[in-house]
Design a protein around this motif. Sequence first.
Motif, PDB file in Angstrom:
ATOM      1  N   ASP A 106      55.001  -1.161 -32.429  1.00 24.48           N
ATOM      2  CA  ASP A 106      54.207  -2.490 -33.194  1.00 24.48           C
ATOM      3  C   ASP A 106      53.184  -2.871 -32.326  1.00 24.48           C
ATOM      4  O   ASP A 106      52.904  -3.017 -31.184  1.00 24.48           O
TER       5      ASP A 106
ATOM      6  N   VAL B 139      51.794  -5.240 -43.456  1.00 26.76           N
ATOM      7  CA  VAL B 139      52.138  -5.573 -42.242  1.00 26.76           C
ATOM      8  C   VAL B 139      52.736  -7.098 -42.238  1.00 26.76           C
ATOM      9  O   VAL B 139      52.337  -7.745 -43.178  1.00 26.76           O
TER      10      VAL B 139
ATOM     11  N   ARG C 289      53.525  -5.518 -37.477  1.00 29.35           N
ATOM     12  CA  ARG C 289      54.611  -4.616 -37.471  1.00 29.35           C
ATOM     13  C   ARG C 289      54.199  -4.204 -38.947  1.00 29.35           C
ATOM     14  O   ARG C 289      54.201  -4.968 -40.015  1.00 29.35           O
ATOM     15  N   HIS C 290      54.293  -3.047 -39.125  1.00 28.70           N
ATOM     16  CA  HIS C 290      54.095  -2.041 -40.254  1.00 28.70           C
ATOM     17  C   HIS C 290      55.336  -2.099 -40.935  1.00 28.70           C
ATOM     18  O   HIS C 290      56.324  -1.691 -40.709  1.00 28.70           O
ATOM     19  N   VAL C 291      55.260  -2.780 -42.200  1.00 26.03           N
ATOM     20  CA  VAL C 291      56.643  -2.759 -43.140  1.00 26.03           C
ATOM     21  C   VAL C 291      56.248  -2.032 -44.440  1.00 26.03           C
ATOM     22  O   VAL C 291      57.068  -2.236 -45.307  1.00 26.03           O
TER      23      VAL C 291
END
Length: 468
Positions: free
Chosen positions: A281, A357, A377-379
């Motif tokens: 992250d 993110v 955080r890449h979501v």
Amino acid sequence: MAGAGSIEALQSKDVAPLIAAASDIALVLDAHGVIEDLSTSVNDLPVHDVEGWVGRAWADVVTPESRPKVQSLLLDAGRADGHRWRHVNHPGEAGHDFPVMYAAVPMGHDGRVLAVGRDVRHLGELQQKLVDAQQALERDYWRLRHAETRYQLMFDTASEAVLIVDGVGGRVLEANAAARQTLGVPVKRLVGQPLGAGLPDRTQRDLTALLGRVRASGRSEEVALRLGTAARRSDLLASASLFMEDDAPLYLLRLRQVQGDRSDLAASHRALVQVIDRAPDGVVVTDVDGRVLTANAAFVALTQLTAEDQLVGESIDRWLGRPGVDLQVMLATLRQQGVLRLFGTVVHGEHGVDADVEVSAAAVPDGDPPCLGFAVRHVGRRLGPALQAGKATPRSVEQLTQLVGRMPLKDLVRESTDLIEQLCIEAALQLTQGNRASAAEMLGLSRQSLYVKLHRYGMTEPAATDGR
């Protein structure tokens, strides 16, 4: 029965339409189980050349595991104690079986049999959805168990004394092994007792005052404490932070020794820096105005740059969220609360690639220098494809709210209008059992206008009837 004679008096020309209307598929079989005739009322049967069944044995047009059921149906047809329904699968197209519930009844006295079937594909779809939901619940349960295990492991093995204190009653809820060693009190005697029980009065007053200041300001503070006697004295530094759990305030209290060799502590700090730098992250530290001081490799990759030096000194809103909007919202939250959790926004890459993110952040106003820390955080993989593309109509209010910050307000209003329109069309079709003509009349639309909207929303599957 009083009406039995009337039913038996029906002519074959009257029974045939009745059978076709009451079943999805009907088979007329001779005494040897060979199909003499068939009738279907389903237009989209997933079976190739269903008319080619005529002249073949019924057992030859089903899957191997269903052949014993066909034999049982033929045997049950002559029984007087009723007829059982059995689940039979026909080989379908593209490798998918076509499930049908059959019941067999005798026709006359020459051994002929009528097999009446009902299409149960919808039951299979419901069962698959139930299985998928159960698997999702299992995954979430084990993910929670693993997270709880990791938390408990880190809590118990931490070198610092850590206590979780009830913000209302002031009782210790949790304490790790280091707390027992530092305070000289067994963990079982710490948990459930008021904070400071068994400690000198002055230490108790200092701890109470520390928690009171943290409660009033919302900021973490550090105070010096002294335990023991002059002959055996232990100096500690105590810091506390406030957080909420189930709308109840809790304190995270940390105690660490002042004297002694600090090399282990320095080594742990170096290890922490290494872990953050290699974390998947993104982590970025800025000054209080949002200008980048340092960032890890994951955040550099999100911005599509090649080196950390290219970010240093630049405002983070160059890449994070809408320029001048999202950063101001995050800064205002950090000034008021000190922390930010799960703020949904977008990282704009230098080469035009955007990434959805979630941002969590914390303010360190008493640092040297004062700074802000952001965890990014890449979501994108957690969002549905429709929400990532921003084109398809959302299916719920929750999905619609996820678009806030990713689309202008006028586009959100248009999306919400489309959502309401689609839900109304779906409700009308359900109320009319798929009759599009009746649904169009209920909605006050022409039939052509309804067809256009159905095509627009991808709802063009065959309906039960068009009222024609």
